[in-house]
Motif scaffolding. Structure first.
Motif, PDB file in Angstrom:
ATOM      1  N   ALA A  50      24.754 -28.816  -1.059  1.00 17.89           N
ATOM      2  CA  ALA A  50      23.681 -28.928  -0.077  1.00 17.89           C
ATOM      3  C   ALA A  50      23.992 -30.120   0.820  1.00 17.89           C
ATOM      4  O   ALA A  50      24.182 -31.236   0.339  1.00 17.89           O
ATOM      5  N   TRP A  60      17.823 -24.689   2.900  1.00 17.33           N
ATOM      6  CA  TRP A  60      18.880 -25.549   2.371  1.00 17.33           C
ATOM      7  C   TRP A  60      20.168 -25.249   3.122  1.00 17.33           C
ATOM      8  O   TRP A  60      20.685 -24.136   3.059  1.00 17.33           O
ATOM      9  N   THR A  80      23.787 -25.275   3.191  1.00 15.56           N
ATOM     10  CA  THR A  80      24.708 -25.329   2.052  1.00 15.56           C
ATOM     11  C   THR A  80      26.107 -24.899   2.457  1.00 15.56           C
ATOM     12  O   THR A  80      26.281 -23.857   3.085  1.00 15.56           O
TER      13      THR A  80
END
Length: 88
Positions: A11, A25, A27
């Motif tokens: 992340a 998120w 990522t």
């Protein structure tokens, strides 16, 4: 962390649009180098024995689906429209 059906990753950021939206998120996926903005329900933290967090069955199932698709010659639904079919 693990993004379901995308893989393990790091992340690198978080977007919070407020109370009416899921957290996103940002990522970086380890295996592909892709960057995904994954909604909160699609991400899982890794097992951590010192915190008492066991391995997730959801993550194990996701990893199995990813492994089954790898080498199958079938693009994932997110990439299918960008990948030209391979001539037989």
């Amino acid at each position: 962390m693990h993004v379901l059906d995308k893989g393990d990753g790091l992340a690198i950021g978080l977007i919070d649009y407020g109370p009416e939206h899921n957290l996103l998120w940002i990522t970086a996926i380890d295996a592909t180098g892709e960057i995904w903005c994954a909604p909160n329900p699609q991400v899982r933290v890794q097992a951590n024995w010192s915190m008492g967090r066991a391995r997730s069955g959801t993550v194990a199932a996701s990893r199995e689906r990813i492994a089954a698709k790898a080498g199958s010659g079938v693009a994932c639904e997110d990439c299918a429209d960008m990948v030209a079919p391979v001539a037989a």
